[in-house]
Design an enzyme around this catalytic site. Structure first.
Site, PDB file in Angstrom:
ATOM      1  N   PRO A   1     -11.632 -11.093 -12.709  1.00 41.74           N
ATOM      2  CA  PRO A   1     -12.640 -10.422 -11.875  1.00 41.74           C
ATOM      3  C   PRO A   1     -12.580 -10.814 -10.403  1.00 41.74           C
ATOM      4  O   PRO A   1     -13.018 -10.039  -9.554  1.00 41.74           O
ATOM      5  CB  PRO A   1     -13.970 -10.855 -12.513  1.00 41.74           C
ATOM      6  CG  PRO A   1     -13.668 -11.924 -13.483  1.00 41.74           C
ATOM      7  CD  PRO A   1     -12.207 -11.880 -13.810  1.00 41.74           C
ATOM      8  N   LYS A   2     -12.029 -11.981 -10.107  1.00 39.90           N
ATOM      9  CA  LYS A   2     -11.949 -12.378  -8.693  1.00 39.90           C
ATOM     10  C   LYS A   2     -10.893 -11.542  -7.959  1.00 39.90           C
ATOM     11  O   LYS A   2     -11.173 -10.939  -6.925  1.00 39.90           O
ATOM     12  CB  LYS A   2     -11.612 -13.872  -8.581  1.00 39.90           C
ATOM     13  CG  LYS A   2     -11.590 -14.380  -7.145  1.00 39.90           C
ATOM     14  CD  LYS A   2     -11.290 -15.867  -7.060  1.00 39.90           C
ATOM     15  CE  LYS A   2     -12.527 -16.695  -7.330  1.00 39.90           C
ATOM     16  NZ  LYS A   2     -12.343 -18.115  -6.933  1.00 39.90           N
ATOM     17  N   GLU A  35      -6.080   0.972  -6.727  1.00 36.74           N
ATOM     18  CA  GLU A  35      -6.317   2.126  -5.855  1.00 36.74           C
ATOM     19  C   GLU A  35      -7.668   2.782  -6.095  1.00 36.74           C
ATOM     20  O   GLU A  35      -8.117   3.582  -5.279  1.00 36.74           O
ATOM     21  CB  GLU A  35      -5.211   3.169  -6.079  1.00 36.74           C
ATOM     22  CG  GLU A  35      -3.844   2.644  -5.699  1.00 36.74           C
ATOM     23  CD  GLU A  35      -2.732   3.556  -6.191  1.00 36.74           C
ATOM     24  OE1 GLU A  35      -1.821   3.837  -5.405  1.00 36.74           O
ATOM     25  OE2 GLU A  35      -2.768   3.982  -7.342  1.00 36.74           O
ATOM     26  N   THR A  53      -1.814  -8.252  -4.786  1.00 36.74           N
ATOM     27  CA  THR A  53      -2.530  -7.649  -5.893  1.00 36.74           C
ATOM     28  C   THR A  53      -2.982  -8.653  -6.944  1.00 36.74           C
ATOM     29  O   THR A  53      -3.759  -8.307  -7.829  1.00 36.74           O
ATOM     30  CB  THR A  53      -1.603  -6.612  -6.544  1.00 36.74           C
ATOM     31  OG1 THR A  53      -0.273  -7.174  -6.517  1.00 36.74           O
ATOM     32  CG2 THR A  53      -1.570  -5.346  -5.754  1.00 36.74           C
ATOM     33  N   ARG A  58     -10.077  -3.435 -19.511  1.00 35.99           N
ATOM     34  CA  ARG A  58     -10.293  -4.885 -19.437  1.00 35.99           C
ATOM     35  C   ARG A  58      -9.957  -5.377 -18.034  1.00 35.99           C
ATOM     36  O   ARG A  58      -8.916  -5.053 -17.477  1.00 35.99           O
ATOM     37  CB  ARG A  58      -9.392  -5.595 -20.449  1.00 35.99           C
ATOM     38  CG  ARG A  58      -9.362  -7.087 -20.275  1.00 35.99           C
ATOM     39  CD  ARG A  58      -8.460  -7.780 -21.291  1.00 35.99           C
ATOM     40  NE  ARG A  58      -9.201  -8.290 -22.419  1.00 35.99           N
ATOM     41  CZ  ARG A  58      -8.977  -7.976 -23.684  1.00 35.99           C
ATOM     42  NH1 ARG A  58      -7.999  -7.153 -23.981  1.00 35.99           N
ATOM     43  NH2 ARG A  58      -9.698  -8.490 -24.644  1.00 35.99           N
ATOM     44  N   PHE A 114       0.834  -1.213   0.000  1.00 41.49           N
ATOM     45  CA  PHE A 114       0.000   0.000   0.000  1.00 41.49           C
ATOM     46  C   PHE A 114       0.865   1.259   0.000  1.00 41.49           C
ATOM     47  O   PHE A 114       0.494   2.268   0.590  1.00 41.49           O
ATOM     48  CB  PHE A 114      -0.956   0.000   1.200  1.00 41.49           C
ATOM     49  CG  PHE A 114      -1.629  -1.320   1.445  1.00 41.49           C
ATOM     50  CD1 PHE A 114      -2.531  -1.825   0.521  1.00 41.49           C
ATOM     51  CD2 PHE A 114      -1.334  -2.076   2.565  1.00 41.49           C
ATOM     52  CE1 PHE A 114      -3.139  -3.056   0.730  1.00 41.49           C
ATOM     53  CE2 PHE A 114      -1.943  -3.308   2.773  1.00 41.49           C
ATOM     54  CZ  PHE A 114      -2.846  -3.795   1.858  1.00 41.49           C
ATOM     55  N   ILE A 119       2.049  -8.116  -4.193  1.00 41.50           N
ATOM     56  CA  ILE A 119       1.899  -7.674  -2.804  1.00 41.50           C
ATOM     57  C   ILE A 119       0.478  -7.968  -2.313  1.00 41.50           C
ATOM     58  O   ILE A 119      -0.011  -7.332  -1.394  1.00 41.50           O
ATOM     59  CB  ILE A 119       2.245  -6.179  -2.671  1.00 41.50           C
ATOM     60  CG1 ILE A 119       1.342  -5.303  -3.561  1.00 41.50           C
ATOM     61  CG2 ILE A 119       3.698  -5.947  -3.056  1.00 41.50           C
ATOM     62  CD1 ILE A 119       1.551  -3.806  -3.365  1.00 41.50           C
ATOM     63  N   ALA A 139      -0.083  -4.342 -12.897  1.00 35.18           N
ATOM     64  CA  ALA A 139      -0.625  -5.399 -13.758  1.00 35.18           C
ATOM     65  C   ALA A 139      -0.587  -4.967 -15.217  1.00 35.18           C
ATOM     66  O   ALA A 139      -0.184  -5.738 -16.098  1.00 35.18           O
ATOM     67  CB  ALA A 139      -2.054  -5.737 -13.341  1.00 35.18           C
ATOM     68  N   LEU A 158      -8.677  -8.248 -16.002  1.00 40.97           N
ATOM     69  CA  LEU A 158      -7.888  -9.446 -16.317  1.00 40.97           C
ATOM     70  C   LEU A 158      -8.390 -10.654 -15.535  1.00 40.97           C
ATOM     71  O   LEU A 158      -8.383 -11.776 -16.027  1.00 40.97           O
ATOM     72  CB  LEU A 158      -6.406  -9.185 -16.017  1.00 40.97           C
ATOM     73  CG  LEU A 158      -5.813  -8.008 -16.810  1.00 40.97           C
ATOM     74  CD1 LEU A 158      -4.444  -7.626 -16.256  1.00 40.97           C
ATOM     75  CD2 LEU A 158      -5.713  -8.351 -18.294  1.00 40.97           C
TER      76      LEU A 158
END
Ligand code: FES
Ligand code: FES
Lengths: 170, 737
Positions: B623-624, B696, B474, B619, B246, B472, B516, B621
């Site tokens: 959704p979970k 974020e 993410t 997009r 963070f 991290i 990402a 990449l």
């Protein structure tokens, strides 16, 4: 000083400074690195383990106070190839992100479900004379000693509810 | 071979959409999940070698002055003590994100209370901790140090290039039908990643290996080498698992340099973990802010002017300052504008990046102000935002790359049953609870950072991704595997992603929501390179090659990859750089928040009952994992709205509430089962993935929806966060008087 512990079913003799917390004993002396240190002050729950079946913050207790005690850590709950139902549900529901609080969450949830089954009341229990229900309110109240800064809280609840429902059925 | 792209223009072609493996965009589980849930994923301190010594940092107990002396002999005589390191190369505070060089060094000059000044090293942690506590220090304190930004004697900088003004806002405020003119404050915040900063340093000759907890390894390597006065190539950093960042782990920290110096001096590995209190005191805080916001609107609620002027703070000499107004220039229309930015120089813990620097607090204040405008004009808050969405970036007069704020607002309103909200405050009651609904817009600038990755198609037909990128929490492991799997036609269990090692190609690192997209693009390009090589082997063109389930399909032939590879492997490298697209168009992500609160009419306690976030970030990449990022961001917003607040002692600036008992993070019971909706979007200006950052977005404005809901429940307007019950209860009393 020497302390005899039963850790994950194995007898261990610990020879450590009496100032050593149970958390540091597990990590630095017994090399069980699954249990994490997030605060060392009993404020985050990352270090949660089971001692004689009950969840405690292992940073808040000295190892030498546990002579003869049975300790279960995350390694004792299930390894990567041998995951418990809760561990699997945490993966399926994305009940973590960074994963640092996760061993503590899972140890805590494991004991928490037993506490509900044993009828222990919580702040969220509407009627303490009756058995507590497996509700979002009950579980989130009882899991509030385990902080998660990534905030997988809603997913943790879903994971626990799924396992609890499965248990009730069986 | 390297495939390279510089983002100078739109990338029309959607390569991922042309693929057929169907793993991209799927809600797949994290591949490293089994390691994490079983405690087997190794974070920095989990790599502790058997022969390691333990180091504990010692802190300054004055806020400004000089360290004159320490009683080294007495501590050295204690059992187990091996060294006391007070080297001039110790860091005053961590490096700022992407600095790539050492921050200010030297433990003798004290700039803030809590500054690390020495490291006590012993055979065991218990011995080192005792030694650190026993070390007697003598300081010469400068009693005149300014520790509060509102101290009239504080030195205030007004950097010219951070002030901006167009039109005549003062005049607009005079003539406008509806106006808001108010000050909003947010307190300091901390990242509070659950893993405290920790490093284990081990030397092999003149080569250093550091197991650390860091977000941006290529920069961290340069910072660590610079701090130690050695070459970058002598340093290797490993951080395959990071227990949250963070922003707090962007730059190399004091514990890493101290561990390296101690390990060199003693010839054994040295482990240094900061205590939670040390993380609070000597790792970056988010600056407190004072924000003056002015809004001028016409009869219909159309904005004609916006003013947003912020005061933030940092240590003398630090370059970073919280970019509070970052989203204000482009979020809403209005011809008359004032942007102001001032920095107070104070002797407090260094200020730096905490999740979404800028928008996290800046948009929160702006969105509370919008709610005030809605109340003043009698216009529905959702509608007020809808009618003020500009057609293009009103400050730079450039188009938006893609823009789904309107859809996010409409979708959110529908799903949250916003039309059931009563616009007059205090109208809904449930027993002793006052119920209210609030909303806010979300926005965050989108960035692309130079990144490299290497992908190998192994002889057995599996794929390996290598980059010094970090995960991290993410979801990097997951999404990079998905991109490689999609591009190379491999199922997820045939792709291994290796991260967090400076031995791999240098990546963007994790920060600013750019990880990402930046690094995923590098992986996509590396895979394109491999596809090209496969085409050469198969004697076909790129159009004619289909890869699926470990097979190549060319014409009417279907051939298993190992057969094509015939014992060899193919390696591709990808390299992406930002380019002119950053200036040609305004790139940002958007969303909306809806919150329902219950405020106790007697105690003033606020409980969040429901919360919804709707987000558009190009997009999606996965959704979970994207949803989890949004949940995390929104929960930061809950903390910002209701509980989180750094408190500094007015005398010496030290952080009074430096632990989790006193700095209140949201706990499980504070967070309802939040709903997250991810809108389908593509942004061809952003990168070839057409994806934008989402890590974020979920915090940018989230707190405002809760504070606005408190207003709707009670009629009490909170302008000074957090909305603790002491601030609400006064208003409740005056309402009943
Ligand atoms: S480390 Fe034990 S509760 Fe935080
Ligand atoms: S998963 Fe990161 S703190 Fe819980």
């Amino acid at each position: 000083m020497n302390t005899d512990l039963m850790v994950n079913g194995q007898a261990q003799r610990l020879d450590a400074d009496p100032r050593t917390t149970l958390l540091d004993a597990l990590r630095n002396y017994l090399h069980l690195m699954g249990t994490k240190k997030g605060c060392d002050h009993g404020q985050c729950g990352a270090c949660t383990v089971l001692v004689n079946g009950r969840r405690i913050n292992s940073c808040l207790t000295l190892a030498c106070m546990h002579d003869g005690d049975e300790i279960v850590t995350i390694e004792g709950i299930g390894g990567p190839d041998d995951l418990s139902a809760l561990q699997q549900a945490f993966i399926a529901h994305d009940g973590f992100q960074c994963g640092y609080c996760t061993p503590g969450q899972i140890c805590s949830a494991t004991a928490m479900l037993d506490e509900i089954a044993a009828g222990w009341a919580s702040h969220a229990t509407k009627n303490v004379a009756s058995l507590p229900g497996l509700t979002v309110e009950e579980i989130s109240e009882r899991m509030s000693g385990n902080l998660c800064r990534c905030s997988a809280y809603p997913n943790i609840i879903d994971a626990i509810l799924e396992v609890a429902a499965g248990k009730e059925q069986s | 071979m390297t495939s390279h792209i510089k983002m100078d223009e739109r990338v029309e072609r959607d390569r991922l959409a042309e693929m057929v493996q169907a793993v991209i965009g799927k809600p797949l589980d994290r591949p490293e999940g089994a390691l994490k849930v079983s405690g087997a994923a190794p974070y920095a301190m989990d790599r502790l070698p058997a022969n390691a010594c333990h180091g504990v940092l010692v802190r300054a107990t004055v806020s400004n002055g000089t360290l004159r002396d320490m009683d080294v002999d007495a501590v050295q005589a204690l059992p187990g003590i091996r060294a006391i390191i007070a080297d001039d190369r110790l860091l005053r505070n961590p490096a700022q994100g992407m600095a790539g060089e050492a921050p200010i060094q030297g433990p003798k000059d004290i700039a803030y209370f809590g500054q690390p000044i020495a490291l006590v090293v012993a055979e065991t942690f218990e011995q080192a901790r005792h030694g650190a506590q026993a070390l007697k220090l003598r300081f010469e304190a400068d009693g005149t140090a300014i520790v509060a930004p509102d101290d009239p004697k504080a030195d205030i900088e007004t950097p010219e290039d951070e002030q901006d003004s167009t039109g005549d806002l003062d005049a607009a405020m005079q003539t406008a039908r509806h106006t808001v003119d108010a000050h909003y404050t947010t307190p300091g915040h901390v990242s509070a990643a659950m893993e405290p900063h920790a490093s284990i340093a081990e030397w092999n000759g003149d080569r250093l290996t550091l197991y650390g907890s860091y977000q941006m390894l290529r920069f961290n390597r340069a910072e660590l080498a610079d701090a130690l006065g050695i070459e970058e190539k002598q340093v290797r950093i490993l951080a395959p698992y990071v227990g949250g960042g963070f922003g707090s782990k962007l730059g190399i920290g004091p514990e890493a340099v101290a561990a390296a110096l101690a390990a060199k001096a003693l010839g054994v590995p040295v482990a240094v973990a900061m205590s939670r209190q040390q993380v609070f005191e000597s790792v970056m805080r988010r600056s407190e802010t004072d924000q003056h916001i002015r809004l001028a609107a016409d009869e219909q609620g159309r904005l004609i002017g916006i003013g947003h002027e912020a005061l933030v703070s940092n240590l003398p000499g630090e370059e970073f300052s919280e970019p509070v107004t970052q989203a204000t220039p482009f979020l809403y229309q209005g011809d008359h504008r004032v942007i102001g930015h001032r920095i107070a120089r104070v002797h407090r813990t260094c200020a730096g990046s905490v999740r979404a620097p800028g928008e996290a607090v800046g948009l929160t204040a702006l969105e509370i102000a919008l709610d005030e405008l809605a109340a003043a004009s009698g216009i529905d808050p959702v509608k007020l935002r809808l009618i003020n969405i500009p057609q293009k970036d009103p400050s730079q007069d450039i188009p938006f790359s893609s823009h789904m704020l309107a859809e996010a607002l409409e979708e959110g309103a529908k799903r949250f049953d916003w039309d059931r909200r009563r616009s007059e405050p205090g109208a809904v009651r449930d027993g002793e609870w006052l119920i209210g609904m609030g909303m806010a817009s979300a926005a965050r600038v989108n960035m692309l950072i130079e990144s490299k990755a290497r992908v190998t198609l192994n002889a057995n037909g599996t794929g390996t991704v290598e980059t010094d990128m970090t995960d991290i929490g993410t979801g990097t492991y997951t999404v990079l595997s998905q991109i490689a799997g999609e591009m190379l036609g491999l199922p997820m269990d045939s792709v291994e992603t290796l991260l967090g090692d400076t031995a791999y190609p240098p990546a963007s690192g994790s920060g600013g929501s750019f990880g990402a997209a930046s690094n995923g693009t590098a992986v996509l390009l590396a895979c394109e390179e491999i596809r090209q090589q496969l085409c050469e082997r198969l004697d076909c063109d790129m159009q004619g090659l289909t890869l699926k389930d470990g097979h190549a399909i060319v014409g009417n032939r279907r051939i298993a990859l190992p057969e094509i590879l015939d014992g060899s492997r193919l390696v591709g490298e990808g390299h992406v750089e930002p380019g002119k697209a950053e200036e040609t168009v305004r790139q940002a992500t958007y969303g909306s928040y809806f919150a329902e609160v219950a405020v106790n009419a007697i105690t003033g306690e606020t409980r969040l009952r429901r919360m919804l976030g709707v987000f558009a970030a190009g997009r999606i990449l996965n959704p979970k994992t994207a949803r989890s990022q949004c949940l995390g961001g929104m929960t930061f917003g809950i903390g910002m709205a209701l509980t989180e607040e750094l408190i500094h002692d007015p005398r010496d600036g030290h952080i009074v509430n430096r632990d989790f008992a006193e700095y209140h993070l949201p706990v499980n019971a504070d967070v309802p089962q939040i709903d997250v909706v991810l809108l389908d979007e593509r942004d061809a200006w952003a990168n070839p993935l057409q994806a934008k950052g989402i890590g974020e977005l979920g915090i940018c404005g989230a707190a405002a929806s809760i504070v606005n809901a408190i207003y709707n429940a009670t009629g009490i307007r909170i302008r000074d966060l957090p909305a603790t019950l002491d601030k609400i209860i006064d208003g409740l009393q005056s309402r009943t008087d």
